[in-house]
Design a protein around this motif. Structure first.
Motif, PDB file in Angstrom:
ATOM      1  N   GLN A  33       1.123  -0.954  -0.230  1.00  0.00           N
ATOM      2  CA  GLN A  33      -0.442  -0.071   0.206  1.00  0.00           C
ATOM      3  C   GLN A  33       0.810   1.079  -0.291  1.00  0.00           C
ATOM      4  OE1 GLN A  33      -3.663   0.176   2.845  1.00  0.00           O
ATOM      5  NE2 GLN A  33      -3.471  -1.805   3.361  1.00  0.00           N
ATOM      6  N   ALA A  34      -0.026   1.976  -0.551  1.00  0.00           N
ATOM      7  CA  ALA A  34       1.359   3.436  -0.665  1.00  0.00           C
ATOM      8  C   ALA A  34       0.842   4.392   1.056  1.00  0.00           C
ATOM      9  CB  ALA A  34       0.456   4.566  -2.121  1.00  0.00           C
ATOM     10  N   GLY A  35       2.138   4.324   1.165  1.00  0.00           N
ATOM     11  CA  GLY A  35       2.221   5.854   2.228  1.00  0.00           C
ATOM     12  C   GLY A  35       1.506   6.530   2.131  1.00  0.00           C
ATOM     13  N   VAL A  36       1.710   7.551   3.320  1.00  0.00           N
ATOM     14  CA  VAL A  36       0.750   8.478   2.878  1.00  0.00           C
ATOM     15  C   VAL A  36       1.563   9.197   2.185  1.00  0.00           C
ATOM     16  CG1 VAL A  36      -0.548   8.788   4.909  1.00  0.00           C
ATOM     17  CG2 VAL A  36       1.778   9.333   5.343  1.00  0.00           C
ATOM     18  N   THR A  37       0.489  10.859   1.858  1.00  0.00           N
ATOM     19  CA  THR A  37       0.946  11.860   1.234  1.00  0.00           C
ATOM     20  C   THR A  37       1.695  12.945   1.739  1.00  0.00           C
ATOM     21  OG1 THR A  37      -1.267  12.580   0.153  1.00  0.00           O
ATOM     22  CG2 THR A  37      -0.192  10.660  -1.424  1.00  0.00           C
ATOM     23  N   TYR A  38       0.490  13.580   2.348  1.00  0.00           N
ATOM     24  CA  TYR A  38       1.714  14.135   2.872  1.00  0.00           C
ATOM     25  C   TYR A  38       2.554  14.615   3.899  1.00  0.00           C
ATOM     26  CZ  TYR A  38      -0.909  11.797   7.589  1.00  0.00           C
ATOM     27  OH  TYR A  38      -1.379  11.247   8.370  1.00  0.00           O
ATOM     28  N   SER A  39       3.304  14.762   4.386  1.00  0.00           N
ATOM     29  CA  SER A  39       4.337  14.825   4.603  1.00  0.00           C
ATOM     30  C   SER A  39       5.122  16.293   6.017  1.00  0.00           C
ATOM     31  CB  SER A  39       5.808  14.767   4.046  1.00  0.00           C
ATOM     32  OG  SER A  39       6.532  15.514   3.146  1.00  0.00           O
ATOM     33  N   LEU A  42      11.387  15.445   8.059  1.00  0.00           N
ATOM     34  CA  LEU A  42      12.020  14.465   8.464  1.00  0.00           C
ATOM     35  C   LEU A  42      10.825  13.483   7.543  1.00  0.00           C
ATOM     36  CD1 LEU A  42      13.343  15.110  12.295  1.00  0.00           C
ATOM     37  CD2 LEU A  42      14.703  14.977  10.038  1.00  0.00           C
ATOM     38  N   TYR A  43      10.459  13.216   7.732  1.00  0.00           N
ATOM     39  CA  TYR A  43       9.563  12.136   7.293  1.00  0.00           C
ATOM     40  C   TYR A  43       9.566  12.058   5.980  1.00  0.00           C
ATOM     41  CZ  TYR A  43       5.791   9.123   5.941  1.00  0.00           C
ATOM     42  OH  TYR A  43       5.192   7.954   4.730  1.00  0.00           O
ATOM     43  N   ASP A  44       9.260  13.365   5.135  1.00  0.00           N
ATOM     44  CA  ASP A  44       9.530  13.541   4.004  1.00  0.00           C
ATOM     45  C   ASP A  44      11.220  12.911   3.176  1.00  0.00           C
ATOM     46  OD1 ASP A  44       8.762  14.445   1.074  1.00  0.00           O
ATOM     47  OD2 ASP A  44      10.360  15.992   1.868  1.00  0.00           O
ATOM     48  N   LEU A  45      12.216  13.290   4.371  1.00  0.00           N
ATOM     49  CA  LEU A  45      13.367  12.472   4.006  1.00  0.00           C
ATOM     50  C   LEU A  45      13.645  11.181   3.307  1.00  0.00           C
ATOM     51  CD1 LEU A  45      16.092  13.997   3.427  1.00  0.00           C
ATOM     52  CD2 LEU A  45      17.051  12.743   6.136  1.00  0.00           C
ATOM     53  N   LEU A  46      12.924  10.223   4.862  1.00  0.00           N
ATOM     54  CA  LEU A  46      12.788   9.024   4.712  1.00  0.00           C
ATOM     55  C   LEU A  46      11.468   8.726   3.333  1.00  0.00           C
ATOM     56  CD1 LEU A  46      12.999   8.577   8.675  1.00  0.00           C
ATOM     57  CD2 LEU A  46      14.509   7.900   6.207  1.00  0.00           C
ATOM     58  N   MET A  47      10.578   9.787   3.510  1.00  0.00           N
ATOM     59  CA  MET A  47       8.966   8.852   2.940  1.00  0.00           C
ATOM     60  C   MET A  47       9.721   8.565   0.507  1.00  0.00           C
ATOM     61  SD  MET A  47       5.565  10.400   2.086  1.00  0.00           S
ATOM     62  CE  MET A  47       6.223  10.763   0.928  1.00  0.00           C
ATOM     63  N   LYS A  48      10.654   8.848   0.897  1.00  0.00           N
ATOM     64  CA  LYS A  48      10.174   9.520  -1.256  1.00  0.00           C
ATOM     65  C   LYS A  48      11.548   7.974  -1.662  1.00  0.00           C
ATOM     66  CE  LYS A  48      10.501  14.200  -2.120  1.00  0.00           C
ATOM     67  NZ  LYS A  48      11.790  15.312  -2.152  1.00  0.00           N
ATOM     68  N   PRO A  49      12.683   7.614  -0.461  1.00  0.00           N
ATOM     69  CA  PRO A  49      12.835   5.711  -0.967  1.00  0.00           C
ATOM     70  C   PRO A  49      12.882   5.261  -0.865  1.00  0.00           C
ATOM     71  CG  PRO A  49      14.678   7.472   1.086  1.00  0.00           C
ATOM     72  CD  PRO A  49      13.605   8.435   0.477  1.00  0.00           C
ATOM     73  N   LEU A  50      11.915   4.678   0.447  1.00  0.00           N
ATOM     74  CA  LEU A  50      11.397   4.181   1.387  1.00  0.00           C
ATOM     75  C   LEU A  50       9.794   3.951   1.392  1.00  0.00           C
ATOM     76  CD1 LEU A  50      13.557   4.076   4.230  1.00  0.00           C
ATOM     77  CD2 LEU A  50      13.714   2.696   2.416  1.00  0.00           C
ATOM     78  N   GLY A  51       8.554   4.707   1.447  1.00  0.00           N
ATOM     79  CA  GLY A  51       7.358   5.038   1.431  1.00  0.00           C
ATOM     80  C   GLY A  51       6.729   3.934   0.428  1.00  0.00           C
ATOM     81  N   PHE A 105       4.053   2.255   5.846  1.00  0.00           N
ATOM     82  CA  PHE A 105       5.114   3.240   6.155  1.00  0.00           C
ATOM     83  C   PHE A 105       4.548   4.235   6.256  1.00  0.00           C
ATOM     84  CE2 PHE A 105       8.744   6.070   5.433  1.00  0.00           C
ATOM     85  CZ  PHE A 105       9.224   5.170   6.157  1.00  0.00           C
ATOM     86  N   SER A 106       4.464   4.817   7.908  1.00  0.00           N
ATOM     87  CA  SER A 106       3.368   6.846   8.064  1.00  0.00           C
ATOM     88  C   SER A 106       4.421   7.252   9.156  1.00  0.00           C
ATOM     89  CB  SER A 106       2.265   6.156   8.234  1.00  0.00           C
ATOM     90  OG  SER A 106       2.227   5.333   9.561  1.00  0.00           O
ATOM     91  N   PRO A 107       4.350   8.731   9.054  1.00  0.00           N
ATOM     92  CA  PRO A 107       4.593   9.796  10.377  1.00  0.00           C
ATOM     93  C   PRO A 107       4.538   8.914  11.595  1.00  0.00           C
ATOM     94  CG  PRO A 107       3.045  10.252   9.170  1.00  0.00           C
ATOM     95  CD  PRO A 107       3.425   9.568   8.384  1.00  0.00           C
ATOM     96  N   ILE A 108       3.510   8.581  11.753  1.00  0.00           N
ATOM     97  CA  ILE A 108       2.820   7.832  13.065  1.00  0.00           C
ATOM     98  C   ILE A 108       3.385   7.066  14.084  1.00  0.00           C
ATOM     99  CG2 ILE A 108       1.543   7.189  14.697  1.00  0.00           C
ATOM    100  CD1 ILE A 108      -1.111   8.795  12.571  1.00  0.00           C
ATOM    101  N   LEU A 109       4.365   6.104  12.700  1.00  0.00           N
ATOM    102  CA  LEU A 109       5.040   5.025  13.761  1.00  0.00           C
ATOM    103  C   LEU A 109       6.833   5.746  14.054  1.00  0.00           C
ATOM    104  CD1 LEU A 109       4.719   2.264  10.633  1.00  0.00           C
ATOM    105  CD2 LEU A 109       3.739   2.559  12.391  1.00  0.00           C
ATOM    106  N   PHE A 110       7.060   6.996  13.222  1.00  0.00           N
ATOM    107  CA  PHE A 110       8.271   7.114  13.696  1.00  0.00           C
ATOM    108  C   PHE A 110       7.704   8.617  15.504  1.00  0.00           C
ATOM    109  CE2 PHE A 110       9.082   6.200   9.450  1.00  0.00           C
ATOM    110  CZ  PHE A 110      10.578   5.897   9.514  1.00  0.00           C
ATOM    111  N   ALA A 111       6.760   9.013  14.815  1.00  0.00           N
ATOM    112  CA  ALA A 111       6.392   9.676  15.739  1.00  0.00           C
ATOM    113  C   ALA A 111       6.019   8.780  17.475  1.00  0.00           C
ATOM    114  CB  ALA A 111       5.369  10.335  15.913  1.00  0.00           C
TER     115      ALA A 111
END
Length: 323
Positions: A33-39, A42-51, A105-111
């Motif tokens: 499933q695609a990750g979330v589109t908002y960022s 710090l999440y944006d830094l990881l989302m592009k290669p991993l999301g 892969f979502s920002p809440i996991l890291f938060a």
């Protein structure tokens, strides 16, 4: 059976818990499933290669398991519950894996990771002669959480509440924690200002929840069944929590009160969340795992606890199949 096993604090849980989590996450590895589109930055830094790939799913799975063990360690080490067990870890994994929307892969996991670490710093400052490092670390950890998921900004007052609960008043600690909050944003502001993107970030990312129309929560009868079982467990857990509150130790009471405040702020975070989905409620997994673990530890009718937990797992399976 599962409740009884993880209630015993057996070292074999270090193997069985990841295996149990893998069963809940199996579908996530088959259908991406695609990750979330908002960022946030710090999440944006990881989302592009991993999301949007299998590596992101693996990272998300490892985060869930790691956070479960970390939360469990904090609860046991700081005696937030009366008896050490692996129940907080078990319930955290279940709550964080109960809906398909969470298996991404979502920002809440890291938060959640940085919030759990901040709670650890606050709770472990209890009765320390000097807690300047705890104050600074707690501030910087909560700040980093907001740079992954902006609604976590509502948890910043937990710093003051934690100091009131666990520390004698020391204005130096309040100032140092405030500096800790500001440091990550100083670096972010400097980066965006240097690249002439400060205005774009401030409007497009930091205030995204307030300026965009939020997506809705899609519900099915199976979802209502799962939500009803979750609410039943949470309600009986709160009943058990308050009935045994007076008999708890001082440190136990302070930890529970901190998590109750956390629950109140988590409700506010839903209001400013950029989407209204089951994933937005993932932050509640932190306090609810502890409160429900307290219930399963103290329940006198073991069969009833096992029945409730099996009903919860059954409702998750039904919801997954129906979804």
């Amino acid at each position: 059976m599962l409740i009884r096993f993880f209630k015993n604090n057996s070292p074999s849980s270090f193997i069985l818990l990841p295996a149990f989590a893998l069963l809940l996450w199996g579908s996530a590895f088959w259908g991406q499933q695609a990750g979330v589109t908002y960022s946030m930055p710090l999440y944006d830094l990881l989302m592009k290669p991993l999301g949007d790939n299998i590596i992101g799913t693996i990272v998300a799975f490892l985060l869930i398991v790691g956070e479960a063990f970390l939360l469990n360690y904090i609860v046991n080490e700081n005696e937030i519950l009366n008896k050490p067990s692996f129940l907080p870890a078990l319930l955290y994994i279940v709550f964080m894996s109960s809906e398909a929307a969470q298996l991404v892969f979502s920002p809440i996991l890291f938060a959640n990771f940085f919030i759990i670490m901040a709670i650890f710093k606050l709770v472990s400052s209890y009765r320390k002669d000097i807690a300047f490092s705890n104050a600074f670390d707690a501030g910087i950890l909560l700040s980093i959480a907001t740079l992954f998921y902006f609604p976590c900004v509502v948890f910043l007052p937990l710093l003051g509440i934690g100091f009131i609960l666990f520390r004698p008043f020391n204005w130096h600690e309040w100032v140092i924690s405030s500096i800790g909050v500001l440091v990550p944003y100083l670096f972010v502001f400097t980066y965006y200002f240097w690249n002439d993107k400060l205005g774009y970030w401030w409007n497009a990312d930091a205030f995204f929840p307030g300026i965009r129309e939020r997506t809705g929560l899609v519900v099915t009868p199976a979802f209502y069944f799962m939500a009803g079982i979750c609410m039943l467990i949470i309600l009986v857990s709160f009943g058990k929590l308050f009935t045994g509150f007076l008999d708890a130790t001082q440190k136990n009471k302070k930890g529970i009160v901190l998590l109750l405040w956390f629950t109140a702020f988590a409700l506010i975070s839903i209001v400013i969340a950029p989407e209204f989905s089951f994933r937005s409620f993932s932050i509640f997994s932190i306090p609810m795992s502890v409160f429900c673990a307290n219930y399963f530890l103290k329940i006198k009718k073991a069969w009833f606890g096992e029945l409730l937990f099996m009903l919860l797992l059954l409702s998750i399976i039904i919801n997954r199949v129906a979804g």
